[in-house]
Design a protein around this motif. Structure first.
Motif, short mmCIF file in Angstrom:
data_model
loop_
_atom_site.label_atom_id
_atom_site.label_comp_id
_atom_site.label_asym_id
_atom_site.label_seq_id
_atom_site.Cartn_x
_atom_site.Cartn_y
_atom_site.Cartn_z
N LEU A 132 36.57 -3.69 -11.38
CA LEU A 132 34.78 -4.10 -10.08
C LEU A 132 34.42 -5.73 -10.37
O LEU A 132 34.35 -6.34 -8.90
N LEU A 133 34.38 -6.33 -11.18
CA LEU A 133 34.75 -7.68 -11.28
C LEU A 133 35.37 -8.62 -10.51
O LEU A 133 34.52 -9.31 -9.79
N ALA A 134 36.36 -8.01 -10.50
CA ALA A 134 37.54 -8.70 -9.46
C ALA A 134 37.50 -9.01 -8.10
O ALA A 134 37.94 -9.71 -7.63
N SER A 135 36.84 -7.38 -7.76
CA SER A 135 36.29 -7.05 -6.21
C SER A 135 35.40 -7.70 -6.32
O SER A 135 34.98 -7.77 -4.62
N GLY A 136 35.17 -8.84 -7.01
CA GLY A 136 33.28 -9.71 -6.05
C GLY A 136 31.96 -8.55 -6.21
O GLY A 136 30.97 -9.05 -6.27
N THR A 137 32.35 -7.66 -7.07
CA THR A 137 30.98 -6.79 -7.46
C THR A 137 30.04 -7.84 -8.14
O THR A 137 30.24 -8.34 -9.27
N THR A 138 28.54 -7.38 -7.94
CA THR A 138 27.42 -7.85 -9.13
C THR A 138 27.30 -6.72 -10.41
O THR A 138 28.28 -5.57 -10.54
#
Length: 198
Positions: A132-138
């Motif tokens: 999720l972090l890699a996809s840009g989510t907060t």
């Protein structure tokens, strides 16, 4: 002469990344001799995992920033194994006004065979948070997606950062790809196949 005796793979490059001199350990990683590396582009020898890392470093060097820069890389060893590691580049020069050379050190992390096994100490929820972090989510979005609280997500990120000695979230994601926790070449980012049941 001392340079040749250093067991860590080391090279001195110009500001554009062309190898000026390399020690035998660096040449061995490329299956050649130090003299044959002269003039070669270090980022062609060791392919960056993320192009954005290289772009940020190039911009920082243009602005004459003198920080230590790390790039997650992969390359093919002389025996044909796919290897993974980190290049660390330190700008060095006699004076601040001089155009710096780059002292480049390679830290070998693993070979492909190690990546095909489940990396130690990475829980399925941690791999999901990293994806999720890699996809840009907060952090808040990651918390909603994983049914955790924001504090719960931060707890897992702090543990991973400490375990992998990652200075920030960008480095944490880069290491997740380098260690094989996240599947390469997939968008949106997903945990590697061993995490498929999550």
């Amino acid at each position: 002469m001392v340079f040749d005796r250093v067991s860590v793979p080391v090279a001195v490059c110009d500001v554009y990344g062309a190898v000026q001199v390399a020690n035998p350990a660096m040449a061995a990683e490329c299956g050649t001799t130090p003299g044959r590396l002269r003039g070669r582009d270090v980022l062609e020898l060791f392919r960056p995992q993320e192009a954005t890392q290289v772009e940020r470093i190039a911009e920082a060097l243009r602005l004459r920033h003198r920080s230590r820069y790390q790039v997650s890389v992969r390359w093919q060893a002389p025996d044909g194994a796919q290897r993974y590691g980190e290049l660390t580049a330190d700008p060095v020069s006699d004076t601040v006004e001089d155009t710096p050379a780059l002292l480049v050190m390679l830290r070998v992390l693993a070979e492909r065979e190690a990546h095909e096994q489940r990396p130690p100490q990475v829980a399925p929820i941690e791999a999901r948070i990293l994806a999720l972090l890699a996809s840009g989510t907060t952090t808040a979005q990651a918390a909603r997606e994983t049914d955790l609280t924001v504090d719960g997500v931060n707890y897992h990120l702090r543990r991973l950062s400490s375990r992998w000695n990652a200075a920030n979230r960008t480095e944490l994601v880069a290491r997740a790809y380098t260690l094989g926790v996240l599947a390469p070449g997939v968008w949106p980012p997903t945990p590697a196949s061993w995490e498929g049941s999550e």
